[in-house]
Motif scaffolding. Structure first.
Motif, PDB file in Angstrom:
ATOM      1  N   PRO A 130       0.813  -1.225   0.000  1.00 40.67           N
ATOM      2  CA  PRO A 130       0.000   0.000   0.000  1.00 40.67           C
ATOM      3  C   PRO A 130       0.845   1.274   0.000  1.00 40.67           C
ATOM      4  N   VAL A 131       1.952   1.241   0.726  1.00 44.38           N
ATOM      5  CA  VAL A 131       2.855   2.406   0.757  1.00 44.38           C
ATOM      6  C   VAL A 131       3.535   2.567  -0.594  1.00 44.38           C
ATOM      7  N   TYR A 132       3.987   1.453  -1.161  1.00 42.76           N
ATOM      8  CA  TYR A 132       4.643   1.512  -2.469  1.00 42.76           C
ATOM      9  C   TYR A 132       3.694   2.066  -3.534  1.00 42.76           C
ATOM     10  N   LYS A 133       2.409   1.717  -3.454  1.00 41.44           N
ATOM     11  CA  LYS A 133       1.451   2.196  -4.444  1.00 41.44           C
ATOM     12  C   LYS A 133       1.190   3.698  -4.293  1.00 41.44           C
ATOM     13  N   ILE A 134       1.227   4.168  -3.069  1.00 43.26           N
ATOM     14  CA  ILE A 134       1.095   5.620  -2.863  1.00 43.26           C
ATOM     15  C   ILE A 134       2.236   6.346  -3.566  1.00 43.26           C
ATOM     16  N   ILE A 135       3.427   5.782  -3.449  1.00 41.27           N
ATOM     17  CA  ILE A 135       4.606   6.386  -4.093  1.00 41.27           C
ATOM     18  C   ILE A 135       4.474   6.325  -5.608  1.00 41.27           C
ATOM     19  N   SER A 136       4.179   5.134  -6.137  1.00 36.09           N
ATOM     20  CA  SER A 136       4.138   4.955  -7.593  1.00 36.09           C
ATOM     21  C   SER A 136       3.025   5.763  -8.243  1.00 36.09           C
ATOM     22  N   GLU A 137       1.913   5.954  -7.521  1.00 34.02           N
ATOM     23  CA  GLU A 137       0.766   6.658  -8.095  1.00 34.02           C
ATOM     24  C   GLU A 137       0.860   8.176  -7.969  1.00 34.02           C
ATOM     25  N   ASN A 138       1.685   8.681  -7.072  1.00 36.35           N
ATOM     26  CA  ASN A 138       1.732  10.119  -6.819  1.00 36.35           C
ATOM     27  C   ASN A 138       3.083  10.766  -7.119  1.00 36.35           C
ATOM     28  N   ALA A 139       4.129   9.986  -7.155  1.00 37.85           N
ATOM     29  CA  ALA A 139       5.454  10.564  -7.411  1.00 37.85           C
ATOM     30  C   ALA A 139       5.602  10.921  -8.888  1.00 37.85           C
ATOM     31  N   THR A 140       6.341  11.965  -9.145  1.00 36.98           N
ATOM     32  CA  THR A 140       6.657  12.317 -10.524  1.00 36.98           C
ATOM     33  C   THR A 140       7.744  11.369 -11.042  1.00 36.98           C
ATOM     34  N   ALA A 141       7.939  11.395 -12.349  1.00 35.61           N
ATOM     35  CA  ALA A 141       8.979  10.554 -12.943  1.00 35.61           C
ATOM     36  C   ALA A 141      10.349  10.901 -12.367  1.00 35.61           C
ATOM     37  N   GLY A 142      10.599  12.196 -12.163  1.00 35.91           N
ATOM     38  CA  GLY A 142      11.875  12.628 -11.602  1.00 35.91           C
ATOM     39  C   GLY A 142      12.067  12.152 -10.181  1.00 35.91           C
ATOM     40  N   GLN A 143      11.003  12.183  -9.386  1.00 37.14           N
ATOM     41  CA  GLN A 143      11.088  11.713  -8.000  1.00 37.14           C
ATOM     42  C   GLN A 143      11.346  10.207  -7.934  1.00 37.14           C
ATOM     43  N   LEU A 144      10.709   9.458  -8.824  1.00 31.48           N
ATOM     44  CA  LEU A 144      10.943   8.006  -8.849  1.00 31.48           C
ATOM     45  C   LEU A 144      12.376   7.694  -9.264  1.00 31.48           C
ATOM     46  N   ARG A 145      12.883   8.436 -10.251  1.00 31.67           N
ATOM     47  CA  ARG A 145      14.273   8.212 -10.666  1.00 31.67           C
ATOM     48  C   ARG A 145      15.234   8.551  -9.524  1.00 31.67           C
ATOM     49  N   TYR A 146      14.925   9.606  -8.769  1.00 36.04           N
ATOM     50  CA  TYR A 146      15.745   9.972  -7.616  1.00 36.04           C
ATOM     51  C   TYR A 146      15.747   8.847  -6.583  1.00 36.04           C
ATOM     52  N   MET A 147      14.565   8.288  -6.291  1.00 37.41           N
ATOM     53  CA  MET A 147      14.462   7.208  -5.321  1.00 37.41           C
ATOM     54  C   MET A 147      15.265   5.990  -5.764  1.00 37.41           C
ATOM     55  N   LEU A 148      15.182   5.668  -7.054  1.00 35.51           N
ATOM     56  CA  LEU A 148      15.927   4.526  -7.580  1.00 35.51           C
ATOM     57  C   LEU A 148      17.430   4.766  -7.481  1.00 35.51           C
ATOM     58  N   LEU A 149      17.854   5.994  -7.710  1.00 37.23           N
ATOM     59  CA  LEU A 149      19.280   6.328  -7.585  1.00 37.23           C
ATOM     60  C   LEU A 149      19.749   6.152  -6.149  1.00 37.23           C
ATOM     61  N   ILE A 150      18.956   6.645  -5.190  1.00 37.83           N
ATOM     62  CA  ILE A 150      19.324   6.519  -3.780  1.00 37.83           C
ATOM     63  C   ILE A 150      19.412   5.049  -3.376  1.00 37.83           C
ATOM     64  N   TYR A 151      18.420   4.263  -3.795  1.00 38.88           N
ATOM     65  CA  TYR A 151      18.445   2.834  -3.474  1.00 38.88           C
ATOM     66  C   TYR A 151      19.663   2.149  -4.103  1.00 38.88           C
ATOM     67  N   THR A 152      19.980   2.516  -5.339  1.00 38.93           N
ATOM     68  CA  THR A 152      21.123   1.901  -6.019  1.00 38.93           C
ATOM     69  C   THR A 152      22.420   2.195  -5.279  1.00 38.93           C
ATOM     70  N   VAL A 153      22.588   3.444  -4.864  1.00 43.66           N
ATOM     71  CA  VAL A 153      23.813   3.835  -4.158  1.00 43.66           C
ATOM     72  C   VAL A 153      23.916   3.135  -2.811  1.00 43.66           C
ATOM     73  N   PHE A 154      22.835   3.182  -2.020  1.00 42.45           N
ATOM     74  CA  PHE A 154      22.908   2.706  -0.642  1.00 42.45           C
ATOM     75  C   PHE A 154      22.679   1.200  -0.495  1.00 42.45           C
ATOM     76  N   ALA A 155      21.916   0.605  -1.396  1.00 43.03           N
ATOM     77  CA  ALA A 155      21.628  -0.828  -1.266  1.00 43.03           C
ATOM     78  C   ALA A 155      22.536  -1.703  -2.122  1.00 43.03           C
ATOM     79  N   CYS A 156      23.282  -1.076  -3.061  1.00 42.34           N
ATOM     80  CA  CYS A 156      24.168  -1.861  -3.938  1.00 42.34           C
ATOM     81  C   CYS A 156      25.629  -1.462  -3.805  1.00 42.34           C
ATOM     82  N   PHE A 157      25.910  -0.183  -4.068  1.00 45.55           N
ATOM     83  CA  PHE A 157      27.309   0.222  -4.140  1.00 45.55           C
ATOM     84  C   PHE A 157      27.969   0.360  -2.772  1.00 45.55           C
ATOM     85  N   LEU A 158      27.247   0.833  -1.754  1.00 42.82           N
ATOM     86  CA  LEU A 158      27.860   0.925  -0.431  1.00 42.82           C
ATOM     87  C   LEU A 158      28.204  -0.448   0.147  1.00 42.82           C
ATOM     88  N   PRO A 159      27.298  -1.448   0.075  1.00 45.47           N
ATOM     89  CA  PRO A 159      27.693  -2.796   0.532  1.00 45.47           C
ATOM     90  C   PRO A 159      28.876  -3.352  -0.251  1.00 45.47           C
TER      91      PRO A 159
END
Length: 348
Positions: free
Chosen positions: A141-170
Motif C-alpha cells: 500500500p505504501v509503495y502504491k502511494i509512491i508509484s501513483e503520486n510521485a513524478t517521474a523525476g522523483q521516482l528516478r531519484y528514489m531509484l538512484l538513492i536505493y542503487t547507491v545505498f543498497a548496492c554500491f555501499l555494501p
C-alpha cells in the motif's frame, strides 16, 4: 493471450528456467572434485542470478500498475493469505520429506522442524523468497502511494538513492573490509528491483533493446570471469577470493542489478505479438512458475541427497543439463496436476 502482457510472461518463463538451472548447478557443485570444477559450476549458477530479481521486477510492474486497485481486504485476503498458507503447507511437507528420506526422524522431530522452518526460516534455502514476498506485500500500500503520486523525476531519484545505498555501499564495504557510517532507513535491495520493474514497464526509465542486450551479455561475461578467478585463486589468495565469492552470492551485487535491468529491458522491447509455440510454452511456465519454484527443490534433493547421484561420474556437464530439464519437467507436471485440485489450485 490477448489480455496478457506477453513480455512479462516470457520474462517469468525464462526466470523460472534460470532458477532451476541455478539451483541444479549449485546442488551439483557438492560433488565437484577440484577448484576449477567448482569455479565452472558456480559461474553458471552466478550467471543465472538475475532470475529472482526479474521475478521481483515483474511483480513490481504488475502490482504497482496505477490501474490496479488494491484494498486491504484484497491484500490480506488474497496476497498475504496465499503466502501464509504456502509457507505453512510447504514447510511441513519439506520437513516430512527430509524426515523420511534424508535424515530419518520421528513425528515429534518432524513437527519441531516444521515449526522452526516456519518461524525461524531453518527450512529449505529457497523458501526465503516467501518471506521476501511477505515483506513486499506488507508495504505494497505504501509503495502504491509512491508509484501513483510521485513524478517521474522523483521516482528516478528514489531509484538512484536505493542503487547507491543498497548496492554500491555494501560493495565498497565488502572490498574495503570496513563498515561505512552512511545508511538509509530502509536498507534492502529488493524494493529497488520492485520499483525498477515499475519504472521500466511504464517507460519512466527507457532503454534501447540493443543496449539492454549488451548490458546483459557484458555483465554475464564479467560475472563468469570473476567467479572462475575467485575459485581458482581461493587457495593462494583466500582473503581476496573470499570477498569476491561473498559479493557474488548476494543480489545486491551491482553487476546483478545491471544484468537484471538488461534482461528486463531487452524483453520489454520485444514485440507484443504471440509466437505460436514459444509463447504457449512461456505462458504455461508463467502460470505454473510459483509451483515450479516451490517444488523443483524437492526433485533436486531427491536426486542429489537421497539418491546421492554424482553427475561427474555419469557424464558430467551434459548430465547436469539433463537434470535441469528433468527437474523442470517434473516440477511443471506436478504443478499442472495440482492445479486440478480444488483450493490447491489457488495456492500454486
Amino acid at each position: 493471450m490477448n489480455n496478457r502482457i506477453l513480455y512479462l510472461s516470457r520474462l517469468k518463463a525464462l526466470a523460472c528456467i534460470a532458477v532451476t538451472v541455478l539451483h541444479t548447478f549449485l546442488a551439483a557443485n557438492m560433488y565437484s572434485r577440484d577448484l576449477s570444477t567448482q569455479g565452472a559450476m558456480m559461474a553458471v549458477r552466478n550467471c543465472m542470478m538475475w532470475a529472482v530479481p526479474c521475478f521481483v521486477m515483474a511483480s513490481g510492474a504488475l502490482l504497482l500498475d496505477t490501474k490496479r486497485v488494491l484494498t486491504l481486504k484484497k491484500l490480506f485476503g488474497k496476497y498475504i493469505l496465499r503466502m501464509a498458507v504456502a509457507l505453512i503447507v510447504f514447510s511441513v511437507l519439506f520437513a516430512v520429506f527430509d524426515g523420511i528420506l534424508i535424515t530419518p526422524k520421528n513425528a515429534g522431530g518432524i513437527f519441531s522442524d516444521s515449526l522452526n522452518a516456519i518461524f525461524f526460516g531453518t527450512g529449505w534455502m529457497h523458501m526465503w523468497y516467501i518471506y521476501l514476498l511477505f515483506a513486499l506485500y506488507l508495504l505494497l500500500p505504501v509503495y502504491k502511494i509512491i508509484s501513483e503520486n510521485a513524478t517521474a523525476g522523483q521516482l528516478r531519484y528514489m531509484l538512484l538513492i536505493y542503487t547507491v545505498f543498497a548496492c554500491f555501499l555494501p560493495f565498497i564495504e565488502t572490498i574495503a573490509g570496513k563498515k561505512l557510517p552512511f545508511y538509509i532507513c530502509i536498507y534492502t535491495v529488493y524494493p529497488l528491483y520492485f520499483f525498477l520493474g515499475h519504472a521500466l514497464h511504464t517507460g519512466i526509465i527507457k532503454l534501447p533493446k540493443k543496449a539492454s542486450g549488451l548490458m546483459l551479455v557484458i555483465c554475464l561475461g564479467i560475472i563468469s570471469m570473476l567467479t572462475v578467478h575467485a575459485y581458482s585463486n581461493s587457495a593462494n589468495e583466500p582473503e581476496t577470493s573470499g570477498k569476491m565469492i561473498s559479493l557474488l552470492g548476494v543480489y545486491s551485487f551491482p553487476l546483478y542489478v545491471v544484468a537484471s535491468v538488461g534482461t528486463f529491458g531487452f524483453l520489454r522491447k520485444t514485440k507484443n505479438q504471440p509466437v505460436p509455440v514459444l509463447d504457449k510454452i512461456a505462458i504455461e511456465l508463467d502460470n505454473c512458475s510459483f509451483g515450479i519454484y516451490l517444488l523443483h527443490m524437492a526433485v533436486l534433493r531427491y536426486i542429489f541427497l537421497y539418491m546421492k547421484f554424482n553427475p561427474f561420474e555419469h557424464g558430467g556437464t551434459i548430465t547436469i543439463i539433463g537434470i535441469c530439464l528433468l527437474t523442470l519437467v517434473i516440477s511443471y507436471v506436478i504443478t499442472k496436476l495440482l492445479k486440478f485440485v480444488p483450493y490447491v489450485n489457488k495456492l500454486i
